[in-house]
Scaffold this motif. Structure first.
Motif, PDB file in Angstrom:
ATOM      1  N   GLU A 140      -7.229  -2.898   5.699  1.00 44.15           N
ATOM      2  CA  GLU A 140      -8.514  -3.546   5.439  1.00 44.15           C
ATOM      3  C   GLU A 140      -8.969  -4.369   6.523  1.00 44.15           C
ATOM      4  OE1 GLU A 140      -7.360  -5.742   1.982  1.00 44.15           O
ATOM      5  OE2 GLU A 140      -7.287  -4.093   0.592  1.00 44.15           O
ATOM      6  N   ALA A 190       0.978  -1.191  -0.092  1.00 44.53           N
ATOM      7  CA  ALA A 190      -0.126   0.236  -0.050  1.00 44.53           C
ATOM      8  C   ALA A 190       1.046   1.218  -0.123  1.00 44.53           C
ATOM      9  CB  ALA A 190      -0.930  -0.137   1.342  1.00 44.53           C
ATOM     10  N   ARG A 195      -1.330  -4.015   3.408  1.00 45.14           N
ATOM     11  CA  ARG A 195      -2.672  -3.645   2.956  1.00 45.14           C
ATOM     12  C   ARG A 195      -3.734  -4.383   3.805  1.00 45.14           C
ATOM     13  NH1 ARG A 195      -4.432  -5.140  -2.713  1.00 45.14           N
ATOM     14  NH2 ARG A 195      -2.547  -4.596  -3.292  1.00 45.14           N
TER      15      ARG A 195
END
Length: 586
Positions: free
Chosen positions: A296, A168, A292
Motif C-alpha cells: 500500500e 496479503a 500489506r
RNA sequence: GUCCCAGUAGCUCAGUAGGAUAGAGCGUCUCCCUCCUAAGGAGAAAGUCGGGGGUUCGAAUCCUCUCUGGGACGCCA
C-alpha cells in the motif's frame, strides 16, 4: 573476573613488546579461558605458546618473561607455568568472597553488561502466516527468538522485536474462502469442502461468528458458488486450480466490501489469537509489521523499480525476473508473476530494505530451516541495491519433530491436524515448554516427546533448576519461622568462614555467570544458559545435602546464608532471561 | 543431482574461532531422610568422538575424501 585477568595479561604483553621481547605486530588480545581441571587453577592462557613462534622463543621461557611483566594484583593467589607453556592463574579466595556482596548489590543486574554498546539490533521471529493458530513448530522459533532477543538486550544491545504479518497474498485468500464456505454450510448449504482449503476447527468458529453477527446476509446457494468451477483433486482435477477458481468466485459473488469483511474477520480473529497465545507464552513484540502496508505504501513497487534501475531485472515468459545469480544464487527469481502479481519474494526485498533503512546496525531473522534456500536471494537483493548484506543474519531453527507414544506426529495446518502451541502450553506449562525448546542448539533437529513433556516427571531439567530456587526460599522461610537472626548487611559478613570445597565450587559457578551470558548472547546460543543453570543448580543441591545452613554458629550461618542468597539471585536472573518462572515454593 | 544440518556412553545431548585425563541427564547397579522440601545427594559400570588421509608442539574441533541419517530445492507463502 575474566576481564580483569585479561587486562593484566594485556598489560604484560604491552610491556614485553615495548622491551622488544616480542614483536609488536604479534601482540593481540590474549585468550583467557576457564580451566577444566581445578588443579590448573581458575584461568589459563595459551598466549605464550601462541607467541613462541613470532618471538622465536621457547614457550616456557616466554611464559616466564610474561609472568615477570605481569602487574601486581590482589586478585591473584599465584601464577604457574605448566605443560608446554600454559600459564595458570589461581585466584585468591577473598576475590571469590567479594563476589557475594557484589552479586547481592547488583541484584537483577548481575551478569548484565554494556558489551553491545547500545547498538540497535532488530530480531524478527515467528512471523507465521495468520491462517491458523500457532503450532508447536512455531513454538520453538518463538522461544528461541525471544530468548536471543533478551540475551542481546542483557549484554547491552538496543533490541527491537518484530513480527512480520503476512496479511496479503494467496494463503489469506484461501483462508477467507474457507471461512465463507463453512459459513455456507452453517446456512444449511450442502457442499464439498475443497481439498486445499483450511479444515481446522477454528475456521468453523470464525464462520460461526460471521453467521451469528450477520445471519444469512452473506449467503449464496452452493450451486451458484460451484457453478463452472473446475474439478477438485479427489475428482481428478487440480486442487490449486480448484481453490483459485473458488477464491475468484467468492470475490465476485460477495463483492469487494463483503469479501473484504470476511477476509478481515479471519485475519483479525487469528492474529488476535496469535498475539494472545504468544503473550501467554511470555513472548512480546515491539512491532507487528504488516506485509500489506508495504504494497500500500508503494514500497514493493519502489524496490522493483530500484532493481530495474540497477539493471538487474529482465522479462522472460511474461514474468519479471531478478538476476540473483549475479550474486551467487543458484537461479534467478521471479519478482512479478505473469499474471501481474508481485511475489512474496518482492515483498520480502522491500521489507528487508525497509529494515536497513530504519537504521538497525544488525538485523536478525529467525526462520524455519525449510527456508534456508531463501537466504542467498534475499542477500543478493540487498547487495544488488547497494546495501550491506552482512548486516543481515539469518538464524535457522530446525523443526521440532513431535513424538507421541513413540510415533511421529504428522502435522499440517491446512488439514487441521496439528498440535497447537496453546495445547502444548496447557499440557506441559509455559515454563517447561520454553526451557525444553531452548535446551538444544537451534540448528539441531529436536525430538519433542510429548508423552515425556506431558508427564511431569523429574526427568524434566526445568524442575531441577526451579527446585534449587524454591529450596533456597524455603531455607529463609524456615529461618523466619524459627526466628533465627540473619545479618542483613552483606558487607558485614565474614566470608572467610566459607572454606568448604562445596562453597568454593558454588562460588566459581556464580563467577562464571557473566561469562556465560556473554557467549550465549554473542553466539545466539540460549542452550548455554540452560546448561549453565543446570550446573549451578547441581552445585547448590550438592552443597545443600552436604552442609546445613541454619546452624548455631552465627558467623558461619550468616556467611552461608549470604552465599545461597547470591545463588538464588543468579538462578533467578538466569531463569528470568529464559522467560521461565522462579517459584518460591514447589 | 545441488545445497543445508547432523553422526560423541545403551538412549537424549553438551563440548568445535585447536589446548592439558572427552562431559552431563536419562536408563542400569550400590548406598544416604531422628537432619533447612528425597522434585535431592554420594558412588560404580559405560567411549575406536561414523571411517580413512592430511595440517602441527597439540585435532572431537581445521582441510580433504568417504559412509550413514534428516531436510530443502515452485511464476507457493
Amino acid at each position: 573476573m575474566k576481564k580483569q585477568i585479561e587486562q593484566l595479561v594485556w598489560a604484560a604483553l604491552q610491556r614485553l613488546a615495548a622491551n622488544g621481547v616480542i614483536p609488536q605486530e604479534a601482540v593481540s588480545a590474549p585468550k583467557i579461558e576457564r580451566t577444566r581441571d581445578p588443579k590448573h587453577g581458575d584461568f589459563a592462557t595459551n598466549t605464550a605458546m601462541m607467541l613462541a613462534k613470532p618471538a622465536r622463543k621457547n614457550p616456557r621461557e616466554l611464559a616466564q618473561a610474561l609472568l615477570e611483566a605481569l602487574p601486581a594484583s590482589d586478585l591473584l593467589e599465584r601464577c604457574d607455568i605448566a605443560g608446554p607453556g600454559f600459564i595458570n592463574f589461581t585466584l585468591t579466595t577473598t576475590a571469590y568472597h567479594r563476589l557475594i556482596p557484589t552479586i547481592l548489590a547488583k541484584s537483577h543486574a548481575y551478569g548484565r553488561s554494556d558489551l553491545g554498546d547500545g547498538k540497535r539490533v532488530q530480531v524478527e521471529f515467528v512471523s507465521a502466516n495468520p491462517t491458523g493458530p500457532l503450532h508447536v513448530g512455531h513454538g520453538r522459533g518463538a522461544a528461541y527468538g525471544s530468548v536471543v532477543a533478551d540475551l542481546l538486550e542483557a549484554v547491552g544491545f538496543n533490541v527491537h522485536r518484530e513480527y512480520y504479518v503476512n496479511d496479503a497474498g494467496r494463503q489469506m485468500d484461501i483462508l477467507a474462502t474457507s471461512i465463507w464456505l463453512r459459513y455456507l454450510e452453517l446456512c444449511d448449504e450442502t457442499l464439498t469442502f475443497p481439498a486445499n482449503g483450511y479444515k481446522g476447527d477454528y475456521v468453523w468458529d470464525i464462520a460461526a461468528t460471521l453467521h451469528r453477527d450477520h445471519g444469512e446476509a452473506y449467503k449464496q446457494s452452493a450451486e451458484a458458488v460451484f457453478d463452472g468451477i473446475p474439478a477438485d483433486e479427489p475428482d481428478g482435477g487440480d486442487k490449486e486450480v480448484h481453490i483459485d477458481a473458488l477464491i475468484n468466485q467468492a470475490k465476485r459473488l460477495l463483492g469487494d466490501n463483503r469479501y473484504r469483511y470476511v477476509f478481515e474477520l479471519g485475519l483479525n480473529t487469528i492474529l488476535d489469537d496469535i498475539r494472545d497465545d504468544l503473550s501467554l507464552f511470555g513472548v512480546n513484540y515491539d512491532e507487528w509489521y504488516s506485509e500489506r502496508s508495504l504494497t500500500e505504501s508503494g514500497a514493493v513497487n519502489k524496490a522493483i523499480e530500484r532493481l530495474r534501475a540497477s539493471n538487474r531485472l529482465y522479462e522472460k515468459e511474461g514474468a519479471l525476473w531478478f538476476r540473483s545469480t549475479d550474486f551467487g544464487d543458484e537461479k534467478d527469481r521471479v519478482v512479478v508473476r505473469d499474471n501481474g502479481q508481485t511475489t512474496y519474494f518482492a515483498s520480502d526485498i522491500a521489507y528487508h530494505i525497509d529494515k536497513l533503512e530504519r537504521g538497525f546496525d544488525r538485523v536478525i531473522d529467525v526462520w524455519g530451516a525449510d527456508h534456508h534456500g531463501y537466504i542467498p536471494r534475499v542477500k543478493a537483493a540487498l547487495q544488488a541495491l547497494g546495501d550491506d548484506p552482512s548486516k543481515l543474519d539469518v538464524l535457522l531453527v530446525q523443526f521440532a519433530i513431535l513424538y507421541r507414544g513413540g510415533e511421529k506426529v504428522q502435522m499440517s495446518t491446512r488439514s487441521g491436524r496439528f498440535v497447537t502451541l496453546r495445547a502444548l502450553r496447557k499440557e506441559v506449562g509455559a515454563d517447561a515448554a520454553r526451557f525444553f525448546y531452548v535446551m538444544r542448539k537451534c540448528e539441531q533437529h529436536m525430538d519433542f516427546d510429548l508423552d515425556l513433556a506431558k508427564s511431569e516427571s523429574n526427568d524434566n531439567p526445568v524442575y531441577y533448576v526451579q527446585y534449587a530456587h524454591a529450596r533456597i526460599c524455603s531455607v529463609f522461610q524456615q529461618a523466619a519461622e524459627q526466628r533465627i537472626l540473619f545479618e542483613s548487611d552483606p558487607k558485614a559478613v565474614n566470608y572467610a568462614r566459607l572454606n568448604e570445597s562445596h562453597e568454593q565450587s558454588l562460588l566459581t559457578s556464580l563467577a562464571k555467570y557473566p561469562e556465560i551470558l556473554e557467549t550465549a548472547a554473542l553466539n545466539e546460543e540460549p542452550h548455554q544458559l540452560t546448561h549453565y543453570l543446570r550446573e549451578l543448580a547441581n552445585d547448590f543441591h550438592t552443597y545443600y545435602n552436604a552442609h546445613k545452613f541454619l546452624i548455631d554458629d552465627a558467623e558461619l550461618r550468616n556467611a552461608r546464608l549470604h552465599l545461597i542468597l547470591a545463588t538464588r539471585q543468579v538462578v533467578r536472573n538466569g531463569l528470568n532471561l529464559l522467560g521461565v518462572s522462579a517459584p518460591g515454593k514447589m
